[in-house]
Design an enzyme around this catalytic site. Structure first.
Site, PDB file in Angstrom:
ATOM      1  N   ARG A  39      -2.394  22.101 -13.851  1.00  0.00           N
ATOM      2  CA  ARG A  39      -1.598  21.243 -14.389  1.00  0.00           C
ATOM      3  C   ARG A  39      -1.964  20.632 -15.522  1.00  0.00           C
ATOM      4  NH1 ARG A  39       1.271  15.987 -10.963  1.00  0.00           N
ATOM      5  NH2 ARG A  39       2.443  15.261 -12.909  1.00  0.00           N
ATOM      6  N   HIS A  72      -1.359  10.968 -27.457  1.00  0.00           N
ATOM      7  CA  HIS A  72      -1.499   9.697 -26.981  1.00  0.00           C
ATOM      8  C   HIS A  72      -2.205   8.927 -27.698  1.00  0.00           C
ATOM      9  CE1 HIS A  72      -0.759  10.700 -22.209  1.00  0.00           C
ATOM     10  NE2 HIS A  72       0.195  10.594 -22.942  1.00  0.00           N
ATOM     11  N   HIS A 122      -0.591  16.333 -25.954  1.00  0.00           N
ATOM     12  CA  HIS A 122      -0.931  14.557 -25.424  1.00  0.00           C
ATOM     13  C   HIS A 122      -2.156  14.113 -25.875  1.00  0.00           C
ATOM     14  CE1 HIS A 122       2.752  15.702 -23.372  1.00  0.00           C
ATOM     15  NE2 HIS A 122       2.808  14.474 -23.021  1.00  0.00           N
ATOM     16  N   ARG A 161       0.734  -1.172  -0.013  1.00  0.00           N
ATOM     17  CA  ARG A 161      -0.004  -0.027  -0.131  1.00  0.00           C
ATOM     18  C   ARG A 161       0.880   1.261   0.107  1.00  0.00           C
ATOM     19  NH1 ARG A 161      -3.364  -2.722   3.785  1.00  0.00           N
ATOM     20  NH2 ARG A 161      -5.064  -3.763   2.709  1.00  0.00           N
ATOM     21  N   LYS A 218       3.276  11.476 -11.498  1.00  0.00           N
ATOM     22  CA  LYS A 218       2.395  10.687 -12.168  1.00  0.00           C
ATOM     23  C   LYS A 218       3.116   9.443 -12.466  1.00  0.00           C
ATOM     24  CE  LYS A 218      -0.738  13.717 -14.539  1.00  0.00           C
ATOM     25  NZ  LYS A 218      -1.274  14.316 -16.096  1.00  0.00           N
ATOM     26  N   LYS A 264       7.955  22.858 -14.374  1.00  0.00           N
ATOM     27  CA  LYS A 264       7.125  21.624 -13.981  1.00  0.00           C
ATOM     28  C   LYS A 264       6.935  21.683 -12.433  1.00  0.00           C
ATOM     29  CE  LYS A 264       5.477  17.013 -14.351  1.00  0.00           C
ATOM     30  NZ  LYS A 264       5.587  15.660 -15.245  1.00  0.00           N
ATOM     31  N   ASN A 306      -0.184  18.666 -20.288  1.00  0.00           N
ATOM     32  CA  ASN A 306      -0.677  17.741 -21.225  1.00  0.00           C
ATOM     33  C   ASN A 306      -0.631  18.448 -22.895  1.00  0.00           C
ATOM     34  OD1 ASN A 306      -3.028  15.413 -21.283  1.00  0.00           O
ATOM     35  ND2 ASN A 306      -1.430  15.305 -20.020  1.00  0.00           N
ATOM     36  N   HIS A 327       6.955   8.374 -27.348  1.00  0.00           N
ATOM     37  CA  HIS A 327       6.152   9.340 -26.577  1.00  0.00           C
ATOM     38  C   HIS A 327       6.365  10.710 -27.225  1.00  0.00           C
ATOM     39  CE1 HIS A 327       3.645  11.237 -23.610  1.00  0.00           C
ATOM     40  NE2 HIS A 327       4.800  11.890 -23.263  1.00  0.00           N
ATOM     41  N   GLU A 338      -3.923  17.738 -10.610  1.00  0.00           N
ATOM     42  CA  GLU A 338      -4.637  18.062 -12.000  1.00  0.00           C
ATOM     43  C   GLU A 338      -5.889  18.369 -12.047  1.00  0.00           C
ATOM     44  OE1 GLU A 338      -2.987  15.937 -15.742  1.00  0.00           O
ATOM     45  OE2 GLU A 338      -4.759  16.345 -16.438  1.00  0.00           O
ATOM     46  N   GLU A 349       9.122  17.487 -25.133  1.00  0.00           N
ATOM     47  CA  GLU A 349       8.952  17.992 -23.877  1.00  0.00           C
ATOM     48  C   GLU A 349       9.621  19.207 -23.355  1.00  0.00           C
ATOM     49  OE1 GLU A 349       6.140  16.300 -22.680  1.00  0.00           O
ATOM     50  OE2 GLU A 349       6.269  14.374 -22.622  1.00  0.00           O
TER      51      GLU A 349
HETATM   52  N1  LIG Z   1       5.069  10.514 -15.286  1.00  0.00           N
HETATM   53  C1  LIG Z   1       5.127  11.607 -16.189  1.00  0.00           C
HETATM   54  O1  LIG Z   1       4.793  12.665 -15.861  1.00  0.00           O
HETATM   55  C2  LIG Z   1       5.465  11.308 -17.679  1.00  0.00           C
HETATM   56  C3  LIG Z   1       6.039  12.521 -18.522  1.00  0.00           C
HETATM   57  C4  LIG Z   1       6.229  12.322 -19.759  1.00  0.00           C
HETATM   58  C5  LIG Z   1       6.361  10.789 -20.246  1.00  0.00           C
HETATM   59  N2  LIG Z   1       5.997  10.009 -19.546  1.00  0.00           N
HETATM   60  C6  LIG Z   1       6.167   8.737 -19.967  1.00  0.00           C
HETATM   61  O2  LIG Z   1       7.515   8.246 -20.393  1.00  0.00           O
HETATM   62  C7  LIG Z   1       7.530   7.409 -21.294  1.00  0.00           C
HETATM   63  C8  LIG Z   1       8.572   7.812 -22.420  1.00  0.00           C
HETATM   64  O3  LIG Z   1       9.951   8.110 -21.681  1.00  0.00           O
HETATM   65  P1  LIG Z   1      11.226   7.783 -22.391  1.00  0.00           P
HETATM   66  O4  LIG Z   1      11.395   8.557 -23.465  1.00  0.00           O
HETATM   67  O5  LIG Z   1      12.334   8.009 -21.427  1.00  0.00           O
HETATM   68  O6  LIG Z   1      11.333   6.237 -22.835  1.00  0.00           O
HETATM   69  P2  LIG Z   1      11.858   4.931 -22.221  1.00  0.00           P
HETATM   70  O7  LIG Z   1      11.869   5.190 -20.958  1.00  0.00           O
HETATM   71  O8  LIG Z   1      11.235   3.804 -23.279  1.00  0.00           O
HETATM   72  O9  LIG Z   1      13.295   5.209 -22.689  1.00  0.00           O
HETATM   73  C9  LIG Z   1      13.683   5.350 -24.001  1.00  0.00           C
HETATM   74  C10 LIG Z   1      14.897   4.252 -24.610  1.00  0.00           C
HETATM   75  O10 LIG Z   1      16.080   5.117 -24.004  1.00  0.00           O
HETATM   76  C11 LIG Z   1      16.807   4.239 -23.249  1.00  0.00           C
HETATM   77  N3  LIG Z   1      17.378   4.765 -22.580  1.00  0.00           N
HETATM   78  C12 LIG Z   1      17.195   5.480 -21.528  1.00  0.00           C
HETATM   79  N4  LIG Z   1      18.280   6.135 -20.985  1.00  0.00           N
HETATM   80  C13 LIG Z   1      19.189   5.630 -21.574  1.00  0.00           C
HETATM   81  C14 LIG Z   1      20.657   5.962 -21.444  1.00  0.00           C
HETATM   82  N5  LIG Z   1      21.100   6.925 -20.541  1.00  0.00           N
HETATM   83  N6  LIG Z   1      21.461   5.410 -22.408  1.00  0.00           N
HETATM   84  C15 LIG Z   1      21.128   4.531 -23.143  1.00  0.00           C
HETATM   85  N7  LIG Z   1      19.809   4.357 -23.449  1.00  0.00           N
HETATM   86  C16 LIG Z   1      18.971   4.929 -22.642  1.00  0.00           C
HETATM   87  C17 LIG Z   1      15.693   3.209 -22.791  1.00  0.00           C
HETATM   88  O11 LIG Z   1      16.432   1.880 -22.709  1.00  0.00           O
HETATM   89  C18 LIG Z   1      14.625   3.215 -23.800  1.00  0.00           C
HETATM   90  O12 LIG Z   1      15.139   2.175 -24.891  1.00  0.00           O
HETATM   91  C19 LIG Z   1       6.208   7.120 -21.869  1.00  0.00           C
HETATM   92  O13 LIG Z   1       5.671   5.921 -21.533  1.00  0.00           O
HETATM   93  C20 LIG Z   1       5.471   8.603 -21.252  1.00  0.00           C
HETATM   94  O14 LIG Z   1       3.939   8.054 -21.216  1.00  0.00           O
HETATM   95  C21 LIG Z   1       5.367  10.056 -18.225  1.00  0.00           C
HETATM   96  O1  LIG Z   2       2.926  15.573 -15.644  1.00  0.00           O
HETATM   97  C1  LIG Z   2       1.923  15.931 -16.142  1.00  0.00           C
HETATM   98  O2  LIG Z   2       0.906  16.328 -15.723  1.00  0.00           O
HETATM   99  C2  LIG Z   2       1.786  15.902 -17.607  1.00  0.00           C
HETATM  100  O3  LIG Z   2       1.103  16.021 -18.372  1.00  0.00           O
HETATM  101  C3  LIG Z   2       3.109  15.431 -18.246  1.00  0.00           C
HETATM  102  C4  LIG Z   2       3.287  14.772 -19.764  1.00  0.00           C
HETATM  103  O4  LIG Z   2       4.297  15.026 -20.460  1.00  0.00           O
HETATM  104  C5  LIG Z   2       3.252  13.207 -19.393  1.00  0.00           C
HETATM  105  O5  LIG Z   2       3.318  12.638 -20.829  1.00  0.00           O
HETATM  106  C6  LIG Z   2       2.174  12.528 -18.563  1.00  0.00           C
HETATM  107  O6  LIG Z   2       2.228  11.394 -18.388  1.00  0.00           O
HETATM  108  C7  LIG Z   2       0.631  12.661 -19.194  1.00  0.00           C
HETATM  109  O7  LIG Z   2      -0.157  12.549 -18.349  1.00  0.00           O
HETATM  110  P1  LIG Z   2      -1.613  11.841 -18.608  1.00  0.00           P
HETATM  111  O8  LIG Z   2      -2.394  12.196 -17.236  1.00  0.00           O
HETATM  112  O9  LIG Z   2      -2.210  12.419 -19.632  1.00  0.00           O
HETATM  113  O10 LIG Z   2      -1.528  10.342 -18.806  1.00  0.00           O
HETATM  114 ZN   LIG Z   3       4.690  13.706 -21.958  1.00  0.00          ZN
END
Ligand SMILES: NC(=O)c1ccc[n+]([C@@H]2O[C@H](COP(=O)([O-])OP(=O)(O)OC[C@H]3O[C@@H](n4cnc5c(N)ncnc54)[C@H](O)[C@@H]3O)[C@@H](O)[C@H]2O)c1
Ligand SMILES: O=C(O)C(=O)C[C@@H](O)[C@H](O)[C@H](O)COP(=O)(O)O
Ligand SMILES: [Zn+2]
Length: 382
Positions: free
Chosen positions: A249, A260, A256, A130, A152, A235, A253, A274, A245, A194
């Site tokens: 916030r 998405h 997105h 939890r 998130k 951010k 997006n 992404h 959000e 981004e």
């Molecule tokens: N939580 C949030 O607020 C938020 C915000 C934006 C995006 N996201 C999510 O993040 C994801 C995309 O993230 P991403 O673009 O980092 O993708 P990812 O995590 O898939 O990484 C991209 C690729 O780069 C490689 N990689 C990462 N770091 C590396 C390094 N230092 N050296 C060599 N290779 C490396 C990974 O192995 C992978 O193949 C999506 O799922 C998206 O929805 C979440």
């Molecule tokens: O942190 C946030 O809030 C964002 O919207 C950042 C986005 O870049 C990110 O991809 C986030 O995961 C999208 O949020 P979601 O709620 O649409 O899934």
């Molecule tokens: Zn994003």
């Protein structure tokens, strides 16, 4: 916008969330300080490092060495790279491994990787016993400027992006800009979308700086650190005012809703990362804003021009296999957008532009003009 940093200065950005506030530490080489910082934050803690295979190859040993130097016991959980791990199966694998490693309520999960690992490990930490604390060690540009901050966490459903998840803030973020040296150029560019987003949505001066300096960010050095710190500050400010959000916030997006849907339409595959979906989505959001008369065509063109200069896709036709069924179909894209988390009582919400540097939340958007706009865009020549 603040002045660019000197290359060697690590910078701290505070995410001001009261008793859940945390630091984002940004700089070349800061990974070496992970163990010391974790020990200071949680004396006597045990950790499990969740990472993917590619990141493990380059950065798992330095991470474990830093923890070991501070006497912190750790275990490792390595998943497949890419969105394939941000799934029910990926979550099961990580959760069962954390349980097998006997990670207790007061222990720490460490997410070492890009946004996929951060979202997945963060969600596993949120539900394990939890709720267990976690630390983000972002290794992609995208993760350093966006996904590691703000709490998130989650996984995808085959029906849509991030449809299962939880808000769960990390207790620390360590963004070592040197780890980006091993990132592929395509992944670096995807993450840059981004960065540009933070300019387009809320900071015209930053966008204008990016227009002049983006190639230095790709080369490394102080411009890169400045872009990361500026994005994190933007951010952190939004998240501290609207953690869950309920209001502003949603502006993060930008791009997105379209992006998405495009990721889902391409099966969360390597056809569209992404950040690439965000680049196309942000261009579409700017063009849709122009179509509605909210900004001029020249402003929409300014956004697209910059993304093209950075080497990003901006058109639906830029996606590999564009003509395949599903992607080239406005109704199918509308159906995917209907699963967006900003939808309220069945009505779409879009983040649109009143200017470059000023994004607004448009609620109750009628589907007909969006469908017409998409049909127009889909009809353009490849
Ligand atoms: N939580 C949030 O607020 C938020 C915000 C934006 C995006 N996201 C999510 O993040 C994801 C995309 O993230 P991403 O673009 O980092 O993708 P990812 O995590 O898939 O990484 C991209 C690729 O780069 C490689 N990689 C990462 N770091 C590396 C390094 N230092 N050296 C060599 N290779 C490396 C990974 O192995 C992978 O193949 C999506 O799922 C998206 O929805 C979440
Ligand atoms: O942190 C946030 O809030 C964002 O919207 C950042 C986005 O870049 C990110 O991809 C986030 O995961 C999208 O949020 P979601 O709620 O649409 O899934
Ligand atoms: Zn994003």
């Amino acid at each position: 916008m603040t002045a660019p940093l000197k290359h060697s200065d690590p910078v701290n950005v505070d995410v001001a969330l009261g008793d859940r506030a945390y630091d984002i530490v940004i700089g070349r080489g800061v990974l070496a300080s992970l163990g010391e910082r974790v020990a200071a934050l949680r004396p006597g803690v045990r950790t499990a490092v969740v990472t993917d295979r590619t990141v493990a190859k380059y950065w798992l040993e330095p991470t474990e060495a830093s923890l070991a130097a501070s006497g912190i016991p750790t275990s490792r959980i390595v998943v497949e790279e890419g969105e394939i791990s941000k799934t029910y199966a990926g979550l099961e694998k990580v959760s069962e491994a954390l349980i097998a490693a006997k990670i207790e309520r007061n222990d720490l999960v460490i997410a070492l990787g890009g946004g996929v690992v951060g979202d997945l490990a963060g969600f596993a930490a949120a539900i394990l016993r939890r709720g267990v604390d976690f630390v983000q060690v972002p290794t992609s540009l995208l993760a350093q400027v966006d996904s590691s901050v703000g709490g998130k966490t989650g996984i995808n459903s085959p029906q849509g992006k991030n449809l299962l998840g939880a808000f769960h803030q990390p207790v620390l973020v360590i963004a070592d800009t040197a780890v980006l040296d091993t990132l592929s150029p395509r992944q670096f560019r995807a993450g840059y979308a981004e960065v540009a987003k933070y300019g387009v949505l809320g900071d015209e001066a930053f966008f204008s700086w990016l227009e002049k300096n983006h190639s230095d960010i790709f080369k490394g050095g102080s411009a890169r650190e400045h872009a990361i710190a500026t994005s994190c500050r933007a951010k952190a400010g939004v998240v501290s005012r609207d953690e869950r959000e309920t209001g502003e916030r949603a502006r993060l997006n930008l791009g997105h809703t379209f992006g998405h849907a495009l990721e889902a339409a391409t099966g969360f595959s390597d056809r569209l990362f992404h950040g690439e979906g965000v680049a196309i989505g942000m261009t579409l959001a700017a063009q849709f804003s122009a179509k509605l008369g909210m900004i001029g065509e020249t402003e929409a063109a300014r956004v697209e021009r910059h993304l093209i200069e950075a080497g990003l896709p901006t058109r639906l036709q830029d996606i590999a296999g564009f003509a395949q069924e599903g992607l080239a179909d406005a109704d199918a894209l509308m159906a995917l957008m209907a699963q967006d988390k900003k939808v309220k009582r069945g009505k779409l919400t879009f983040i649109l532009l009143e200017a470059v540097g000023r994004a607004v939340i448009a609620k109750d958007v009628e589907p007909a003009p969006v469908r017409d706009f998409l049909k127009e865009k889909l009809a353009q020549k490849a």
